[in-house]
Design an enzyme around this catalytic site. Structure first.
Site, PDB file in Angstrom:
ATOM      1  N   HIS A 105     -32.253 -36.160 -55.366  1.00  0.00           N
ATOM      2  CA  HIS A 105     -32.201 -36.399 -56.903  1.00  0.00           C
ATOM      3  C   HIS A 105     -31.874 -38.097 -57.016  1.00  0.00           C
ATOM      4  O   HIS A 105     -30.622 -38.276 -57.072  1.00  0.00           O
ATOM      5  CB  HIS A 105     -31.004 -35.522 -57.383  1.00  0.00           C
ATOM      6  CG  HIS A 105     -30.950 -35.634 -58.661  1.00  0.00           C
ATOM      7  ND1 HIS A 105     -30.422 -34.630 -59.599  1.00  0.00           N
ATOM      8  CD2 HIS A 105     -31.163 -36.347 -59.739  1.00  0.00           C
ATOM      9  CE1 HIS A 105     -30.316 -34.940 -60.721  1.00  0.00           C
ATOM     10  NE2 HIS A 105     -30.897 -36.229 -61.148  1.00  0.00           N
ATOM     11  N   GLU A 161     -27.146 -29.792 -67.234  1.00  0.00           N
ATOM     12  CA  GLU A 161     -26.385 -31.088 -66.969  1.00  0.00           C
ATOM     13  C   GLU A 161     -25.524 -31.108 -68.399  1.00  0.00           C
ATOM     14  O   GLU A 161     -24.316 -30.713 -68.086  1.00  0.00           O
ATOM     15  CB  GLU A 161     -27.405 -32.345 -66.681  1.00  0.00           C
ATOM     16  CG  GLU A 161     -26.333 -33.692 -66.594  1.00  0.00           C
ATOM     17  CD  GLU A 161     -27.132 -35.050 -66.528  1.00  0.00           C
ATOM     18  OE1 GLU A 161     -28.461 -34.923 -67.273  1.00  0.00           O
ATOM     19  OE2 GLU A 161     -26.855 -35.962 -66.176  1.00  0.00           O
ATOM     20  N   ASP A 182     -28.408 -39.786 -58.192  1.00  0.00           N
ATOM     21  CA  ASP A 182     -28.645 -39.812 -59.369  1.00  0.00           C
ATOM     22  C   ASP A 182     -29.196 -41.247 -59.613  1.00  0.00           C
ATOM     23  O   ASP A 182     -30.331 -41.431 -59.804  1.00  0.00           O
ATOM     24  CB  ASP A 182     -27.796 -39.120 -60.216  1.00  0.00           C
ATOM     25  CG  ASP A 182     -28.351 -38.439 -61.455  1.00  0.00           C
ATOM     26  OD1 ASP A 182     -29.525 -38.708 -61.649  1.00  0.00           O
ATOM     27  OD2 ASP A 182     -27.531 -38.120 -62.588  1.00  0.00           O
TER      28      ASP A 182
HETATM   29  N1  ADE Z   1     -32.411 -40.184 -66.253  1.00  0.00           N
HETATM   30  C1  ADE Z   1     -31.546 -40.963 -65.178  1.00  0.00           C
HETATM   31  N2  ADE Z   1     -30.499 -40.122 -64.724  1.00  0.00           N
HETATM   32  C2  ADE Z   1     -30.785 -38.984 -65.659  1.00  0.00           C
HETATM   33  C3  ADE Z   1     -29.781 -37.884 -65.683  1.00  0.00           C
HETATM   34  N3  ADE Z   1     -28.661 -38.030 -65.162  1.00  0.00           N
HETATM   35  N4  ADE Z   1     -29.983 -37.175 -66.606  1.00  0.00           N
HETATM   36  C4  ADE Z   1     -31.138 -37.089 -67.153  1.00  0.00           C
HETATM   37  N5  ADE Z   1     -31.862 -37.918 -67.409  1.00  0.00           N
HETATM   38  C5  ADE Z   1     -31.732 -38.967 -66.458  1.00  0.00           C
HETATM   39 ZN    ZN Z   2     -30.976 -37.133 -62.769  1.00  0.00          ZN
END
Ligand code: ADE
Ligand code: ZN
Length: 340
Positions: free
Chosen positions: A19, A202, A280
């Site tokens: 990710h 999230e 991320d």
């Molecule tokens: N794009 C980049 N990082 C992200 C995240 N943490 N959640 C959603 N979209 C993203």
């Molecule tokens: Zn992400």
């Protein structure tokens, strides 16, 4: 941290990342360099000012800055440099496999050709494989704040490069943009042979994770933190051994959690969920893979055995073929046998 026994163990263990948004690995130093050669003005005076701006109260505040940063990427070489810089960095962290998101619409909406973006990224991935031995997969992510028509157009633009793309994903502003909005384009993507993943849970509710499972037929859930609010969902994820790609420093910086020791990793492990550690958007959240492992290991007092299991999970949940998975997991086993 990297001088402590557990820190050294983390730094050395072979690991995979599942990710990572390539646009989120854009370090301010490189951003200034590329802006200069493309004659684009950045609204910050210097790198300190940029770093000061990297304080977020939620996902949207981050996304606004992340999309602004991506504006300086114009030429194929820019995408190459961005990707090669990431690989150089994670090579020092004993990453041996990575599955990278890219957001084509962030660039095509500004008039940059799809082919420019993917050719630059792909060339860097191939050079990185030769130079560092890091294998990779590409995941094309649709921006969920845009409409489905735009995602379908992006899928069409991807067709000539189909063999370079393993899966499609779904990212950007989660609240108010449920997976159901993209059911049709995911169906079309599957028909083209792509695997599917989606950011869910999230900031959005557990219901969005159900939708990702049932409507988008995903192979992994990106983040998935809020599954813990629905016990039936947890049971379903455990039953399917559905991987969650967790991002501890991202969660902290975007206020999904207030403190790292509040992170639900241990609860998830105790429930039997298949969890992995990822970065991320490392340039924005204060760390790449090792820093994410260091942070969570310190906050939750993780053992070498738990780190070993997390590293193994990263390969198990990857999109590598079974033979490559076996080979890489054997490297992790050997590392644990010697250093565990
Ligand atoms: N794009 C980049 N990082 C992200 C995240 N943490 N959640 C959603 N979209 C993203
Ligand atoms: Zn992400």
């Amino acid at each position: 941290m990297h001088t402590t026994p557990i820190g050294k163990f983390i730094a050395g263990i072979p690991k995979a990342e599942l990710h990572l948004h390539i646009e989120g690995s854009f370090e301010p130093e490189l951003m200034f360099e590329i802006a200069k050669r493309n004659n684009i003005k950045i609204k910050y005076k210097n790198i300190e000012e940029v770093k000061k701006a990297y304080r977020f109260n939620n996902l949207q505040e981050f996304l606004d800055i992340y999309y602004a940063g991506a504006n300086v990427l114009i030429e194929e070489q820019d995408f190459y440099d961005l990707t090669y810089a990431y690989l150089t960095k994670v090579n020092e962290q004993n990453l041996i496999h990575t599955e990278i998101f890219f957001d084509p619409q962030t660039h095509t909406d500004r008039g940059v050709e799809f082919s420019t973006v993917i050719k630059g990224i792909r060339r860097a991935l191939k050079d990185g494989e030769k130079q560092f031995g890091i294998s990779s997969k590409l995941i094309m992510s649709f921006l969920r704040h845009l409409d489905e028509e735009s995602a379908i157009k992006t899928l069409e633009q991807a067709m000539p490069f189909k063999k370079w793309i393993t899966a499609v994903g779904l990212d950007s502003s989660e609240k108010g943009n449920p997976p159901s909005k993209f059911q049709r384009v995911f169906e079309m993507s599957k028909q083209e042979g792509f695997l599917t993943v989606a950011h869910a849970g999230e900031e959005g509710p557990a219901e969005y994770i159900w939708e990702a499972l049932n409507l988008l037929d995903v192979s992994r859930i990106d983040h998935g933190n809020r599954c813990l609010e629905d016990e039936a969902l947890v049971q379903e994820l455990v039953k399917r051994q559905m991987a969650l790609t967790l991002c501890p420093l991202s969660n902290l910086e975007l206020k999904v959690i207030q403190e790292l020791h509040h992170h639900p990793l241990n609860t998830m492990i105790d429930k039997g969920l298949l969890v992995t550690i990822n970065s991320d958007d490392p340039a924005y959240f204060g760390g790449y893979m090792n820093e994410n492992y260091f942070g969570i290991a310190k906050a939750l007092d993780l053992s070498k055995k738990q780190i070993y299991q997390l590293a193994k999970n990263s390969f198990h949940a990857s999109f590598l073929d079974e033979e490559s998975k076996k080979e890489m997991i054997a490297k992790v086993d050997e590392y644990y046998r010697v250093h565990g």
